[in-house]
Design an enzyme around this catalytic site. Structure first.
Site, PDB file in Angstrom:
ATOM      1  N   ASP A  97      91.922 -50.689  32.557  1.00 19.15           N
ATOM      2  CA  ASP A  97      93.082 -51.530  32.868  1.00 19.15           C
ATOM      3  C   ASP A  97      93.329 -51.744  34.361  1.00 19.15           C
ATOM      4  O   ASP A  97      94.451 -52.006  34.781  1.00 19.15           O
ATOM      5  CB  ASP A  97      94.334 -50.913  32.236  1.00 19.15           C
ATOM      6  CG  ASP A  97      94.539 -49.456  32.634  1.00 19.15           C
ATOM      7  OD1 ASP A  97      94.014 -49.034  33.682  1.00 19.15           O
ATOM      8  OD2 ASP A  97      95.230 -48.730  31.890  1.00 19.15           O
ATOM      9  N   GLU A 119      87.221 -48.485  26.455  1.00 19.64           N
ATOM     10  CA  GLU A 119      88.609 -48.017  26.411  1.00 19.64           C
ATOM     11  C   GLU A 119      89.538 -49.204  26.140  1.00 19.64           C
ATOM     12  O   GLU A 119      90.530 -49.426  26.821  1.00 19.64           O
ATOM     13  CB  GLU A 119      89.013 -47.288  27.697  1.00 19.64           C
ATOM     14  CG  GLU A 119      90.249 -46.414  27.510  1.00 19.64           C
ATOM     15  CD  GLU A 119      90.693 -45.707  28.773  1.00 19.64           C
ATOM     16  OE1 GLU A 119      90.273 -44.540  28.963  1.00 19.64           O
ATOM     17  OE2 GLU A 119      91.436 -46.297  29.574  1.00 19.64           O
ATOM     18  N   GLU A 133      98.946 -52.500  34.935  1.00 16.39           N
ATOM     19  CA  GLU A 133      97.895 -52.108  33.996  1.00 16.39           C
ATOM     20  C   GLU A 133      98.046 -52.717  32.609  1.00 16.39           C
ATOM     21  O   GLU A 133      97.061 -53.102  31.986  1.00 16.39           O
ATOM     22  CB  GLU A 133      97.829 -50.570  33.887  1.00 16.39           C
ATOM     23  CG  GLU A 133      97.286 -49.875  35.123  1.00 16.39           C
ATOM     24  CD  GLU A 133      98.333 -49.572  36.167  1.00 16.39           C
ATOM     25  OE1 GLU A 133      98.002 -48.884  37.150  1.00 16.39           O
ATOM     26  OE2 GLU A 133      99.496 -50.029  36.019  1.00 16.39           O
ATOM     27  N   HIS A 215     101.154 -39.834  41.084  1.00 12.09           N
ATOM     28  CA  HIS A 215     100.884 -40.935  42.009  1.00 12.09           C
ATOM     29  C   HIS A 215     101.430 -42.276  41.534  1.00 12.09           C
ATOM     30  O   HIS A 215     101.454 -43.230  42.297  1.00 12.09           O
ATOM     31  CB  HIS A 215      99.376 -41.087  42.208  1.00 12.09           C
ATOM     32  CG  HIS A 215      98.674 -41.626  40.986  1.00 12.09           C
ATOM     33  ND1 HIS A 215      98.373 -40.824  39.902  1.00 12.09           N
ATOM     34  CD2 HIS A 215      98.257 -42.872  40.665  1.00 12.09           C
ATOM     35  CE1 HIS A 215      97.785 -41.555  38.986  1.00 12.09           C
ATOM     36  NE2 HIS A 215      97.705 -42.803  39.407  1.00 12.09           N
ATOM     37  N   ARG A 217     102.971 -45.795  40.536  1.00 11.05           N
ATOM     38  CA  ARG A 217     103.872 -46.692  41.252  1.00 11.05           C
ATOM     39  C   ARG A 217     105.297 -46.634  40.685  1.00 11.05           C
ATOM     40  O   ARG A 217     106.279 -46.642  41.415  1.00 11.05           O
ATOM     41  CB  ARG A 217     103.320 -48.125  41.170  1.00 11.05           C
ATOM     42  CG  ARG A 217     104.046 -49.146  42.001  1.00 11.05           C
ATOM     43  CD  ARG A 217     103.472 -50.545  41.799  1.00 11.05           C
ATOM     44  NE  ARG A 217     102.288 -50.794  42.594  1.00 11.05           N
ATOM     45  CZ  ARG A 217     101.049 -50.871  42.101  1.00 11.05           C
ATOM     46  NH1 ARG A 217     100.830 -50.680  40.812  1.00 11.05           N
ATOM     47  NH2 ARG A 217     100.024 -51.119  42.884  1.00 11.05           N
ATOM     48  N   HIS A 248      98.509 -37.004  46.476  1.00 10.67           N
ATOM     49  CA  HIS A 248      97.925 -38.344  46.638  1.00 10.67           C
ATOM     50  C   HIS A 248      98.216 -38.857  48.051  1.00 10.67           C
ATOM     51  O   HIS A 248      99.246 -38.557  48.648  1.00 10.67           O
ATOM     52  CB  HIS A 248      98.536 -39.283  45.601  1.00 10.67           C
ATOM     53  CG  HIS A 248      97.761 -40.547  45.376  1.00 10.67           C
ATOM     54  ND1 HIS A 248      97.885 -41.634  46.195  1.00 10.67           N
ATOM     55  CD2 HIS A 248      96.851 -40.889  44.433  1.00 10.67           C
ATOM     56  CE1 HIS A 248      97.092 -42.616  45.762  1.00 10.67           C
ATOM     57  NE2 HIS A 248      96.451 -42.177  44.695  1.00 10.67           N
TER      58      HIS A 248
END
Length: 374
Positions: A97, A119, A133, A215, A217, A248
């Site tokens: 994604d 996937e 995603e 990490h 967003r 990260h």
């Protein structure tokens, strides 16, 4: 005449999950398989390629400072055009994604190649969560000819979108193929890794090790402040534990984490780890707190309970199986569920020993056998 495969990826998670497929096709003399990397993530991607001993035939090297989704998407499509024209693949494999996935699927569609989505079928059915995603994988799904779904749930999602049943195969997740390969390599007496040797000196193995990664967003800002408050409480309430957090590089992660957690004795903040060092650390951990999609699949394969710092997940199989628990960024919930796993042995064992719904390490071979029929 050999059939031609082009396998395209750009980030570290994609590289990990596509590496076993590259290896599997390399064993098939009737196929010519080439790898194209966009290098959407550069350094972290190169570490994975080295570990799996993969040398890409095409390296688009597209990572730029302060890159945005507009320019990245356009650049991937434009940069893939000469690759597709040069190689003329029969099949183009994309994964998951990412922006690379969506843009490469579109470019492959334009070229006339068959699009193969590894996937496939993960959905939250909320186009803004996770962003971008959910739309990346949905758009790729509309362009795909052959869908390699990791689970029955993923297949059912695709069937709801009117994807023909004969174009879908449930394979398990290639991340388990990669994990089993990696654990085997790491346990080889001849394998050495400077990062792992450094971790041996950093980690206090007399304590229960809690591994943290974060990490995403959607957790930036208030979410990370809440996460850090939870980790601080866990560390102070449970001095017999050691929390280890590879932080990260994103400034939105670094700032709150270092400001709020750097002075707590039993929290170790370290630099991001290479894939082999991270797998090694997962194997040594007691439990894992994360917002990563891949870790939700990998950790149960090692018998490690996972608390997921997200409000939704496109991997509901793990929640249903009981290998992960969703805790979001709710400080109280993170603390409560962590301490329950630390103090309730029955609850811990039940999570740790539950069957991993993501596969048996044979996903890549199932994909190869399916493509041989096309």
């Amino acid at each position: 005449m050999k059939k031609k495969n082009l396998i395209v990826f750009g980030t570290r998670p994609e590289a990990i999950k596509m590496a076993p497929l590259v290896k599997a096709f390399d064993q098939q003399p009737e196929y010519e398989t080439r790898v194209c990397i966009t290098a959407q993530h550069r350094e972290m991607l190169d570490q994975v390629l080295d570990f799996f001993e993969i040398k890409p035939q095409y390296d688009l090297d597209l990572m730029r400072p302060n890159q945005n989704l507009y320019t990245l998407t356009a650049t991937i499509i434009e940069s893939l055009k000469p690759v597709l024209e040069d190689f003329k693949p029969d099949f183009v494999f994309v994964h998951g994604d990412t922006t690379t996935t969506m843009a490469a699927a579109l470019a492959a569609f334009y070229s006339g190649a068959k699009v193969c989505h590894v996937e496939a079928g993960l959905r939250t059915f909320n186009k803004r969560n996770p962003f971008p995603e959910e739309m990346n994988r949905s758009i790729a799904g509309r362009l795909t000819d052959f869908h390699f779904a990791p689970t029955i749930t993923s297949k059912e999602n695709l069937l709801k979108e009117n994807i023909p049943v004969n174009d879908i195969i449930v394979t398990g997740n290639t991340v388990i193929d990669a994990l089993l390969f990696s654990v085997n390599k790491l346990n080889n007496n001849h394998y050495t890794d400077s990062e792992i040797e450094q971790l041996r000196e950093t980690v206090d193995f007399s304590k229960k090790l809690i591994l943290i990664t974060g990490h995403r967003r959607e957790n930036h800002g208030e979410g990370f402040n809440s996460i850090c408050k939870a980790l601080e409480t866990i560390a102070k309430n449970n001095p017999e534990t050691q929390l280890i957090y590879p932080v990260h590089l994103n400034p939105n992660v670094q700032k709150p984490v270092y400001e709020l957690l750097r002075d707590i004795t039993n929290i170790k903040l370290i630099d991001p780890l290479s894939y082999p060092a991270f797998v090694w650390l997962m194997e040594k951990s007691y439990l894992i707190i994360t917002d990563s999609g891949g870790v939700q699949e990998e950790a149960p394969g090692l018998g490690k309970p996972v608390l997921v710092m997200r409000n939704t997940t496109e991997r509901p199989e793990a929640v249903e199986a009981g290998t992960v628990i969703l805790v979001g960024t709710d400080t109280k919930k993170i603390v409560t569920e962590t301490e329950r796993l630390l103090n309730d042995n029955y609850h811990y064992e039940k999570m740790a020993k539950t069957h991993n719904p993501y596969g048996d390490g044979k996903a890549s071979s199932r994909i190869v056998e399916f493509i041989k029929t096309k």
